[in-house]
Scaffold this motif. Sequence first.
Motif, PDB file in Angstrom:
ATOM      1  N   LEU A  90       0.819  -1.217   0.000  1.00 51.02           N
ATOM      2  CA  LEU A  90       0.000   0.000   0.000  1.00 51.02           C
ATOM      3  C   LEU A  90       0.851   1.264   0.000  1.00 51.02           C
ATOM      4  N   SER A  91       0.436   2.216  -0.831  1.00 52.75           N
ATOM      5  CA  SER A  91       1.110   3.521  -0.818  1.00 52.75           C
ATOM      6  C   SER A  91       0.083   4.576  -1.226  1.00 52.75           C
ATOM      7  N   HIS A  92      -0.389   5.337  -0.238  1.00 54.17           N
ATOM      8  CA  HIS A  92      -1.424   6.344  -0.503  1.00 54.17           C
ATOM      9  C   HIS A  92      -1.355   7.395   0.597  1.00 54.17           C
ATOM     10  N   PRO A  93      -1.581   8.666   0.260  1.00 55.32           N
ATOM     11  CA  PRO A  93      -1.466   9.719   1.290  1.00 55.32           C
ATOM     12  C   PRO A  93      -2.438   9.556   2.469  1.00 55.32           C
ATOM     13  N   ASN A  94      -3.521   8.781   2.270  1.00 58.37           N
ATOM     14  CA  ASN A  94      -4.485   8.616   3.368  1.00 58.37           C
ATOM     15  C   ASN A  94      -4.468   7.213   3.969  1.00 58.37           C
ATOM     16  N   VAL A  95      -3.328   6.524   3.785  1.00 58.55           N
ATOM     17  CA  VAL A  95      -3.108   5.214   4.423  1.00 58.55           C
ATOM     18  C   VAL A  95      -1.740   5.257   5.095  1.00 58.55           C
ATOM     19  N   VAL A  96      -1.692   4.850   6.365  1.00 54.72           N
ATOM     20  CA  VAL A  96      -0.431   4.952   7.099  1.00 54.72           C
ATOM     21  C   VAL A  96       0.639   4.086   6.430  1.00 54.72           C
ATOM     22  N   LEU A 144     -12.429   8.707   3.208  1.00 54.79           N
ATOM     23  CA  LEU A 144     -13.097   8.112   2.043  1.00 54.79           C
ATOM     24  C   LEU A 144     -12.088   7.830   0.925  1.00 54.79           C
ATOM     25  N   ARG A 145     -11.164   8.778   0.705  1.00 52.87           N
ATOM     26  CA  ARG A 145     -10.117   8.576  -0.317  1.00 52.87           C
ATOM     27  C   ARG A 145      -9.270   7.354   0.050  1.00 52.87           C
ATOM     28  N   GLY A 146      -8.904   7.261   1.321  1.00 57.08           N
ATOM     29  CA  GLY A 146      -8.085   6.126   1.758  1.00 57.08           C
ATOM     30  C   GLY A 146      -8.832   4.820   1.594  1.00 57.08           C
ATOM     31  N   LEU A 147     -10.123   4.815   1.948  1.00 62.62           N
ATOM     32  CA  LEU A 147     -10.916   3.581   1.862  1.00 62.62           C
ATOM     33  C   LEU A 147     -11.145   3.182   0.402  1.00 62.62           C
ATOM     34  N   GLU A 148     -11.365   4.181  -0.440  1.00 67.51           N
ATOM     35  CA  GLU A 148     -11.545   3.912  -1.878  1.00 67.51           C
ATOM     36  C   GLU A 148     -10.283   3.244  -2.437  1.00 67.51           C
ATOM     37  N   TYR A 149      -9.137   3.734  -2.001  1.00 60.90           N
ATOM     38  CA  TYR A 149      -7.857   3.153  -2.451  1.00 60.90           C
ATOM     39  C   TYR A 149      -7.733   1.706  -1.967  1.00 60.90           C
ATOM     40  N   LEU A 150      -8.097   1.455  -0.701  1.00 58.97           N
ATOM     41  CA  LEU A 150      -8.008   0.091  -0.149  1.00 58.97           C
ATOM     42  C   LEU A 150      -8.919  -0.858  -0.929  1.00 58.97           C
ATOM     43  N   HIS A 151     -10.171  -0.424  -1.155  1.00 65.09           N
ATOM     44  CA  HIS A 151     -11.108  -1.309  -1.880  1.00 65.09           C
ATOM     45  C   HIS A 151     -10.619  -1.532  -3.308  1.00 65.09           C
ATOM     46  N   TYR A 152     -10.005  -0.490  -3.886  1.00 64.41           N
ATOM     47  CA  TYR A 152      -9.479  -0.644  -5.255  1.00 64.41           C
ATOM     48  C   TYR A 152      -8.358  -1.685  -5.271  1.00 64.41           C
ATOM     49  N   GLN A 153      -7.572  -1.703  -4.150  1.00 65.93           N
ATOM     50  CA  GLN A 153      -6.487  -2.683  -4.015  1.00 65.93           C
ATOM     51  C   GLN A 153      -7.016  -4.034  -3.514  1.00 65.93           C
ATOM     52  N   LYS A 154      -8.371  -4.160  -3.509  1.00 66.78           N
ATOM     53  CA  LYS A 154      -9.008  -5.421  -3.080  1.00 66.78           C
ATOM     54  C   LYS A 154      -8.691  -5.762  -1.630  1.00 66.78           C
ATOM     55  N   LYS A 174      -4.946   9.664   8.027  1.00 70.48           N
ATOM     56  CA  LYS A 174      -4.403   8.420   7.485  1.00 70.48           C
ATOM     57  C   LYS A 174      -5.030   7.234   8.202  1.00 70.48           C
ATOM     58  N   ILE A 175      -5.492   6.260   7.415  1.00 69.38           N
ATOM     59  CA  ILE A 175      -6.113   5.052   7.985  1.00 69.38           C
ATOM     60  C   ILE A 175      -5.006   4.156   8.517  1.00 69.38           C
ATOM     61  N   ALA A 176      -5.177   3.641   9.745  1.00 67.43           N
ATOM     62  CA  ALA A 176      -4.187   2.754  10.364  1.00 67.43           C
ATOM     63  C   ALA A 176      -4.862   1.480  10.850  1.00 67.43           C
ATOM     64  N   ASP A 177      -4.013   0.559  11.355  1.00 64.57           N
ATOM     65  CA  ASP A 177      -4.415  -0.703  11.976  1.00 64.57           C
ATOM     66  C   ASP A 177      -5.067  -1.684  11.009  1.00 64.57           C
ATOM     67  N   PHE A 178      -4.226  -2.420  10.318  1.00 68.50           N
ATOM     68  CA  PHE A 178      -4.677  -3.436   9.354  1.00 68.50           C
ATOM     69  C   PHE A 178      -4.685  -4.820   9.987  1.00 68.50           C
ATOM     70  N   GLY A 179      -4.757  -4.823  11.332  1.00 66.41           N
ATOM     71  CA  GLY A 179      -4.677  -6.093  12.068  1.00 66.41           C
ATOM     72  C   GLY A 179      -5.765  -7.088  11.710  1.00 66.41           C
ATOM     73  N   VAL A 180      -6.960  -6.624  11.336  1.00 68.14           N
ATOM     74  CA  VAL A 180      -8.036  -7.569  10.996  1.00 68.14           C
ATOM     75  C   VAL A 180      -8.478  -7.400   9.539  1.00 68.14           C
ATOM     76  N   SER A 181      -7.662  -6.630   8.775  1.00 68.94           N
ATOM     77  CA  SER A 181      -8.061  -6.418   7.373  1.00 68.94           C
ATOM     78  C   SER A 181      -7.856  -7.706   6.590  1.00 68.94           C
ATOM     79  N   CYS A 182      -8.490  -7.807   5.418  1.00 68.07           N
ATOM     80  CA  CYS A 182      -8.189  -8.975   4.602  1.00 68.07           C
ATOM     81  C   CYS A 182      -8.303  -8.645   3.124  1.00 68.07           C
ATOM     82  N   GLU A 183      -7.512  -9.378   2.368  1.00 70.20           N
ATOM     83  CA  GLU A 183      -7.421  -9.200   0.941  1.00 70.20           C
ATOM     84  C   GLU A 183      -8.460 -10.105   0.284  1.00 70.20           C
ATOM     85  N   PHE A 184      -9.085  -9.642  -0.800  1.00 70.04           N
ATOM     86  CA  PHE A 184     -10.064 -10.507  -1.460  1.00 70.04           C
ATOM     87  C   PHE A 184      -9.752 -10.599  -2.947  1.00 70.04           C
TER      88      PHE A 184
END
Length: 296
Positions: A90-96, A144-154, A174-184
């Motif tokens: 991940l590399s985005h201004p609104n993602v840690v 919202l920009r950060g979340l849109e980027y995450l969903h775009y990255q699946k 900046k969105i942080a804590d990907f401890g329970v995130s998951c890739e789809f």
Amino acid sequence: VSQQKSESYIQLNQYRLMEEIGQGSYGIVKLAYNEQDKNLYAMKVLDKIKLLKNFACFRQPPTRHNKPIPSTLKNPLQLVQREIAILKKLSHPNVVKLVEVLDDPNDNYLYMVFEFVERGAVLDIPTENPLTEDTAWSYFRDTLRGLEYLHYQKIVHRDIKPSNLLLSDSGHVKIADFGVSCEFEGIDAFLSGTAGTPAFMAPEALTEGANHFYSGRAQDIWSLGITLYAFVIGSVPFVENYVIALHKKIKNDAVVFPDKPDISDLLKNLILGMLKKDPGHRLMLHEVKNHDWTTR
Ligand SMILES: COc1ccc(C(=O)/C=C\Nc2cc(OC)c(C(=O)O)cc2Cl)cc1
């Protein structure tokens, strides 16, 4: 990882660990000074032993219904490795930003070095001093920009909430804590089981029943709606001490706006659209992005 105690601080390679600046179920976050580049970082310290213990209690007993846990997830450190693999992409201004990982097999701890987001969590709730609608608008758009980027990255985050949104000195979130995130793969994550924070969980995530799946994207929109409500009201819409009673409220109760603080009808409309109990009727990310309050 060379760790010598000199004076009163711990030195890890080029990092000097300083005061604790965050803590949670995952472990703690310490301020770290990098003596090479003279910058500050946020060092997330994970206790490998504790991870092993905690994971054991989360493990579902293998039954006829749920498929056995894939071998890669047998070892909880694989969960962390999965989080690290996600973060490195991940590399985005609104993602840690994850800078590096210090993982010495002989050390009980694993260290994740993140960029230092100077002002910490955007809002500590509950609070008597919620954000103004204008400030909430700015922080919401960044999130919202950060979340849109995450969903775009699946990737679905699964734990969007104010304490996981960090504010920089330049006023950006900046969105942080990907401890329970998951890739789809494909168009959406088909989740089962619950992860994240109860007060921010969507109704469909709380409905029992083996092998029923729910949309990861819709869950992130729900928790973003709870977060936006908390930004302007100062507390979450569903509060209960007992988690079962909380689940009941999330599934059955309507969202109520107090008389004070007074928020615009447009904002109420957006929040209600993100908090539709039925994920099929809930606003999708592009509809949230194009809503009149978001684009005002
Ligand atoms: C008052 O000033 C402050 C400035 C920064 C902080 C801070 O950074 C706190 C937590 N940070 C983090 C937590 C994470 O997970 C739980 C992750 C992750 O795993 O993605 C990354 C980071 Cl950075 C606190 C206070």
